[in-house]
Design a protein around this motif. Sequence first.
Motif, PDB file in Angstrom:
ATOM      1  N   ALA A  32       8.876   3.471   4.170  1.00 39.29           N
ATOM      2  CA  ALA A  32       9.712   4.543   3.605  1.00 39.29           C
ATOM      3  C   ALA A  32      10.478   4.038   2.388  1.00 39.29           C
ATOM      4  O   ALA A  32      10.615   4.742   1.387  1.00 39.29           O
ATOM      5  CB  ALA A  32      10.682   5.073   4.668  1.00 39.29           C
ATOM      6  N   ARG A  33      10.953   2.774   2.462  1.00 32.39           N
ATOM      7  CA  ARG A  33      11.676   2.175   1.329  1.00 32.39           C
ATOM      8  C   ARG A  33      10.746   2.086   0.113  1.00 32.39           C
ATOM      9  O   ARG A  33      11.133   2.415  -1.009  1.00 32.39           O
ATOM     10  CB  ARG A  33      12.177   0.784   1.722  1.00 32.39           C
ATOM     11  N   ARG A  34       9.507   1.656   0.344  1.00 31.27           N
ATOM     12  CA  ARG A  34       8.537   1.553  -0.757  1.00 31.27           C
ATOM     13  C   ARG A  34       8.261   2.924  -1.376  1.00 31.27           C
ATOM     14  O   ARG A  34       7.987   3.025  -2.570  1.00 31.27           O
ATOM     15  CB  ARG A  34       7.220   0.947  -0.242  1.00 31.27           C
ATOM     16  N   ALA A  35       8.298   3.960  -0.541  1.00 31.38           N
ATOM     17  CA  ALA A  35       8.044   5.318  -1.030  1.00 31.38           C
ATOM     18  C   ALA A  35       9.266   5.904  -1.727  1.00 31.38           C
ATOM     19  O   ALA A  35       9.180   6.950  -2.373  1.00 31.38           O
ATOM     20  CB  ALA A  35       7.642   6.227   0.129  1.00 31.38           C
ATOM     21  N   GLY A  36      10.423   5.232  -1.585  1.00 33.03           N
ATOM     22  CA  GLY A  36      11.672   5.762  -2.139  1.00 33.03           C
ATOM     23  C   GLY A  36      12.075   7.052  -1.460  1.00 33.03           C
ATOM     24  O   GLY A  36      12.642   7.957  -2.081  1.00 33.03           O
ATOM     25  N   ALA A  37      11.770   7.148  -0.152  1.00 31.05           N
ATOM     26  CA  ALA A  37      11.970   8.412   0.576  1.00 31.05           C
ATOM     27  C   ALA A  37      13.003   8.254   1.684  1.00 31.05           C
ATOM     28  O   ALA A  37      13.214   7.156   2.201  1.00 31.05           O
ATOM     29  CB  ALA A  37      10.647   8.878   1.173  1.00 31.05           C
ATOM     30  N   ALA A  57      -2.185   2.827  -5.993  1.00 27.40           N
ATOM     31  CA  ALA A  57      -1.024   2.558  -6.854  1.00 27.40           C
ATOM     32  C   ALA A  57       0.236   2.282  -6.040  1.00 27.40           C
ATOM     33  O   ALA A  57       1.292   1.977  -6.596  1.00 27.40           O
ATOM     34  CB  ALA A  57      -0.791   3.730  -7.800  1.00 27.40           C
ATOM     35  N   GLY A  58       0.136   2.397  -4.703  1.00 31.31           N
ATOM     36  CA  GLY A  58       1.277   2.080  -3.849  1.00 31.31           C
ATOM     37  C   GLY A  58       1.691   3.237  -2.959  1.00 31.31           C
ATOM     38  O   GLY A  58       1.089   4.311  -2.964  1.00 31.31           O
ATOM     39  N   VAL A  59       2.751   3.000  -2.179  1.00 35.14           N
ATOM     40  CA  VAL A  59       3.270   4.025  -1.270  1.00 35.14           C
ATOM     41  C   VAL A  59       4.081   5.022  -2.090  1.00 35.14           C
ATOM     42  O   VAL A  59       4.936   4.643  -2.884  1.00 35.14           O
ATOM     43  CB  VAL A  59       4.164   3.411  -0.168  1.00 35.14           C
ATOM     44  N   GLY A  60       3.788   6.306  -1.899  1.00 33.50           N
ATOM     45  CA  GLY A  60       4.510   7.346  -2.614  1.00 33.50           C
ATOM     46  C   GLY A  60       3.907   7.680  -3.966  1.00 33.50           C
ATOM     47  O   GLY A  60       4.310   8.647  -4.610  1.00 33.50           O
ATOM     48  N   ALA A  61       2.927   6.865  -4.402  1.00 30.01           N
ATOM     49  CA  ALA A  61       2.359   7.067  -5.745  1.00 30.01           C
ATOM     50  C   ALA A  61       1.137   7.984  -5.684  1.00 30.01           C
ATOM     51  O   ALA A  61       0.332   7.884  -4.770  1.00 30.01           O
ATOM     52  CB  ALA A  61       1.954   5.722  -6.342  1.00 30.01           C
ATOM     53  N   PRO A  62       1.013   8.881  -6.678  1.00 28.53           N
ATOM     54  CA  PRO A  62      -0.170   9.732  -6.725  1.00 28.53           C
ATOM     55  C   PRO A  62      -1.394   8.920  -7.129  1.00 28.53           C
ATOM     56  O   PRO A  62      -1.276   7.824  -7.673  1.00 28.53           O
ATOM     57  CB  PRO A  62       0.167  10.774  -7.793  1.00 28.53           C
ATOM     58  N   GLY A  63      -2.554   9.455  -6.848  1.00 25.30           N
ATOM     59  CA  GLY A  63      -3.789   8.780  -7.240  1.00 25.30           C
ATOM     60  C   GLY A  63      -4.968   9.531  -6.669  1.00 25.30           C
ATOM     61  O   GLY A  63      -4.831  10.281  -5.708  1.00 25.30           O
TER      62      GLY A  63
END
Length: 199
Positions: A32-37, A57-63
């Motif tokens: 959740a921290r990685r997603a900034g959520a 591209a990571g957690v929370g990142a579109p792609g």
Amino acid sequence: MTSWLVVGLGNPGPTYSNTRHNVGFMVVDELARRAGASWSAPRLMRAEVVETRISSAGVGAPGLDAHKVVLVKPRTFMNESGQAVGKLAGFHKVAPSNVIAIHDELDLDFGQLRLKIGGGDNGHNGLKSLRKHLSTGDFHRVRFGIGRPPGRQAAADHVLAPIPSSLKLDLEIEVGRAADAVEKLVLDGLEAAQNRYNS
């Protein structure tokens, strides 16, 4: 877009937050921290959730390779975790094979990770409850080694004892590695994640 339910197993409340039994919560907190959520508590779901995605591209990142991911911390106690997971899996239309349960594992030394799908519950009440409410044991598991208790200490006392501050840095590293393993599992499948993270 494939949907996944990533469940951290643990007990709610500050009394348990820094115990070995709550390493599952720590890993989903890191995701959740990685997603900034931030966590929210949907009505009647008996859990805290974060809806996000995982892409290369990571957690929370579109792609283009993004997967929808619902991070879950049940608000029930460990042995009732399946109540929340069963409800959320139904609500989000996630098959048991796309559920990932992250849990503490006595049979692995601290710092060891094992990823697998299916298998027994090995006396773990959280897994037992998930099996009951998903009507199958065929979900993914990220087994986070916490080691056996020293001397004659009872297993229950060991898992519910606070993690000593001397292990704080190692714990942070292992929580990060387990979160990396979840990302790899979602993106590249179980075998690729096992080859990289099973120790």
